[in-house]
Design a protein around this motif. Structure first.
Motif, PDB file in Angstrom:
ATOM      1  N   MET A   1       0.815  -1.195   0.000  1.00  0.00           N
ATOM      2  CA  MET A   1       0.000   0.000   0.000  1.00  0.00           C
ATOM      3  C   MET A   1       0.860   1.261   0.000  1.00  0.00           C
ATOM      4  N   SER A   2       1.928   1.214   0.743  1.00  0.00           N
ATOM      5  CA  SER A   2       2.772   2.398   0.854  1.00  0.00           C
ATOM      6  C   SER A   2       3.416   2.740  -0.482  1.00  0.00           C
ATOM      7  N   MET A   3       3.702   1.734  -1.291  1.00  0.00           N
ATOM      8  CA  MET A   3       4.282   1.972  -2.605  1.00  0.00           C
ATOM      9  C   MET A   3       3.264   2.687  -3.510  1.00  0.00           C
ATOM     10  N   ILE A   4       2.004   2.287  -3.421  1.00  0.00           N
ATOM     11  CA  ILE A   4       0.948   2.930  -4.205  1.00  0.00           C
ATOM     12  C   ILE A   4       0.797   4.383  -3.780  1.00  0.00           C
ATOM     13  N   MET A   5       0.800   4.622  -2.476  1.00  0.00           N
ATOM     14  CA  MET A   5       0.647   5.988  -1.960  1.00  0.00           C
ATOM     15  C   MET A   5       1.828   6.863  -2.382  1.00  0.00           C
ATOM     16  N   LYS A   6       3.037   6.310  -2.371  1.00  0.00           N
ATOM     17  CA  LYS A   6       4.203   7.074  -2.814  1.00  0.00           C
ATOM     18  C   LYS A   6       4.096   7.418  -4.292  1.00  0.00           C
ATOM     19  N   ALA A   7       3.607   6.463  -5.096  1.00  0.00           N
ATOM     20  CA  ALA A   7       3.434   6.709  -6.530  1.00  0.00           C
ATOM     21  C   ALA A   7       2.389   7.804  -6.765  1.00  0.00           C
ATOM     22  N   ILE A   8       1.298   7.761  -6.014  1.00  0.00           N
ATOM     23  CA  ILE A   8       0.262   8.783  -6.144  1.00  0.00           C
ATOM     24  C   ILE A   8       0.807  10.144  -5.734  1.00  0.00           C
ATOM     25  N   ASP A   9       1.578  10.177  -4.660  1.00  0.00           N
ATOM     26  CA  ASP A   9       2.149  11.449  -4.215  1.00  0.00           C
ATOM     27  C   ASP A   9       3.162  12.009  -5.215  1.00  0.00           C
ATOM     28  N   LYS A  10       3.952  11.132  -5.858  1.00  0.00           N
ATOM     29  CA  LYS A  10       4.872  11.590  -6.908  1.00  0.00           C
ATOM     30  C   LYS A  10       4.080  12.118  -8.113  1.00  0.00           C
ATOM     31  N   PHE A  11       3.018  11.412  -8.454  1.00  0.00           N
ATOM     32  CA  PHE A  11       2.147  11.839  -9.537  1.00  0.00           C
ATOM     33  C   PHE A  11       1.564  13.222  -9.223  1.00  0.00           C
ATOM     34  N   ASN A  12       1.182  13.434  -7.966  1.00  0.00           N
ATOM     35  CA  ASN A  12       0.630  14.726  -7.565  1.00  0.00           C
ATOM     36  C   ASN A  12       1.670  15.839  -7.616  1.00  0.00           C
ATOM     37  N   LYS A  13       2.935  15.507  -7.372  1.00  0.00           N
ATOM     38  CA  LYS A  13       3.988  16.519  -7.520  1.00  0.00           C
ATOM     39  C   LYS A  13       4.094  16.955  -8.982  1.00  0.00           C
ATOM     40  N   VAL A  14       3.985  15.995  -9.881  1.00  0.00           N
ATOM     41  CA  VAL A  14       4.011  16.319 -11.313  1.00  0.00           C
ATOM     42  C   VAL A  14       2.796  17.177 -11.664  1.00  0.00           C
ATOM     43  N   LEU A  15       1.627  16.795 -11.133  1.00  0.00           N
ATOM     44  CA  LEU A  15       0.425  17.592 -11.379  1.00  0.00           C
ATOM     45  C   LEU A  15       0.591  19.010 -10.846  1.00  0.00           C
ATOM     46  N   GLY A  16       1.232  19.148  -9.694  1.00  0.00           N
ATOM     47  CA  GLY A  16       1.481  20.468  -9.123  1.00  0.00           C
ATOM     48  C   GLY A  16       2.358  21.319 -10.026  1.00  0.00           C
ATOM     49  N   VAL A  17       3.374  20.703 -10.619  1.00  0.00           N
ATOM     50  CA  VAL A  17       4.255  21.423 -11.547  1.00  0.00           C
ATOM     51  C   VAL A  17       3.468  21.820 -12.801  1.00  0.00           C
ATOM     52  N   VAL A  18       2.664  20.899 -13.318  1.00  0.00           N
ATOM     53  CA  VAL A  18       1.844  21.196 -14.501  1.00  0.00           C
ATOM     54  C   VAL A  18       0.887  22.346 -14.193  1.00  0.00           C
ATOM     55  N   LEU A  19       0.275  22.295 -13.010  1.00  0.00           N
ATOM     56  CA  LEU A  19      -0.646  23.359 -12.612  1.00  0.00           C
ATOM     57  C   LEU A  19       0.073  24.700 -12.524  1.00  0.00           C
ATOM     58  N   ALA A  20       1.247  24.711 -11.934  1.00  0.00           N
ATOM     59  CA  ALA A  20       2.024  25.950 -11.825  1.00  0.00           C
ATOM     60  C   ALA A  20       2.369  26.487 -13.212  1.00  0.00           C
ATOM     61  N   LEU A  21       2.767  25.598 -14.115  1.00  0.00           N
ATOM     62  CA  LEU A  21       3.091  26.027 -15.482  1.00  0.00           C
ATOM     63  C   LEU A  21       1.864  26.593 -16.200  1.00  0.00           C
ATOM     64  N   LEU A  22       0.732  25.917 -16.033  1.00  0.00           N
ATOM     65  CA  LEU A  22      -0.501  26.407 -16.656  1.00  0.00           C
ATOM     66  C   LEU A  22      -0.858  27.798 -16.143  1.00  0.00           C
ATOM     67  N   LEU A  23      -0.745  27.995 -14.837  1.00  0.00           N
ATOM     68  CA  LEU A  23      -1.076  29.297 -14.263  1.00  0.00           C
ATOM     69  C   LEU A  23      -0.100  30.377 -14.716  1.00  0.00           C
ATOM     70  N   MET A  24       1.162  30.004 -14.867  1.00  0.00           N
ATOM     71  CA  MET A  24       2.146  30.976 -15.373  1.00  0.00           C
ATOM     72  C   MET A  24       1.839  31.359 -16.820  1.00  0.00           C
ATOM     73  N   VAL A  25       1.535  30.375 -17.649  1.00  0.00           N
ATOM     74  CA  VAL A  25       1.211  30.654 -19.051  1.00  0.00           C
ATOM     75  C   VAL A  25      -0.048  31.513 -19.133  1.00  0.00           C
ATOM     76  N   MET A  26      -1.060  31.161 -18.338  1.00  0.00           N
ATOM     77  CA  MET A  26      -2.299  31.927 -18.350  1.00  0.00           C
ATOM     78  C   MET A  26      -2.039  33.378 -17.930  1.00  0.00           C
ATOM     79  N   SER A  27      -1.246  33.569 -16.883  1.00  0.00           N
ATOM     80  CA  SER A  27      -0.926  34.923 -16.426  1.00  0.00           C
ATOM     81  C   SER A  27      -0.164  35.693 -17.497  1.00  0.00           C
TER      82      SER A  27
END
Length: 163
Positions: A1-27
């Motif tokens: 289970m912990s491996m799945i949670m770590k993978a999800i959290d890494k995926f969320n870090k990537v999503l956070g970077v994508v979100l930051a990039l989208l907001l920068m482009v939009m601005s």
């Protein structure tokens, strides 16, 4: 289970970077549109449309991240009266209901994307499928994070890891 949670959290870090990039482009696009309109006296046709589509994608990605971080708005009046295990059980039930709703959203979202693939946006002349794809894709991201919250709460119910 912990491996799945770590993978999800890494995926969320990537999503956070994508979100930051989208907001920068939009601005940047909005800033350039204002600059272009008031300084250069020439308006960009596509800037408002692009900013709108980026905003839609940002909302869906941001919602997925907010689910994982438990930062969505909620009314906690009843929850405050419950024990920790009862809160965890209630969270599992609520997020299971969310997954059902999001699964319906994914289904109809893909159907909608299929219906608008030949339609193009007025200013940028791109397929409207790109704009509408935010619905099923963002809903899938939210399902993944709902599952992570359910796993966290299930571990809490079993007396394992704490949130």
């Amino acid at each position: 289970m912990s491996m799945i949670m770590k993978a999800i959290d890494k995926f969320n870090k990537v999503l956070g970077v994508v979100l930051a990039l989208l907001l920068m482009v939009m601005s940047a696009v909005i800033f350039y549109q204002v600059f272009s309109r008031f300084v250069l006296k020439d308006s960009l046709r596509w800037s408002e449309e692009l900013a709108r589509y980026i905003m839609v994608w940002s909302v869906f990605i941001g919602s997925a991240l907010a689910i994982r971080k438990l930062e969505l708005i909620s009314v906690d009046a009843i929850k405050e009266l419950m024990s920790d295990k009862a809160k965890a059980l209630l969270n599992v039930i609520v997020y299971l209901i969310c997954i059902v709703f999001l699964a319906v959203l994914v289904n109809y979202g893909f159907e909608m994307v299929g219906n608008v693939t030949k339609q193009t946006s007025p200013a940028m002349n791109i397929s409207m499928a790109w704009a509408y794809a935010a619905i099923p894709v963002g809903s899938i991201f939210m399902i993944i994070n709902c599952a992570a919250v359910i796993i966290d709460n299930a571990m809490k119910l079993k007396g394992g890891a704490k949130q």
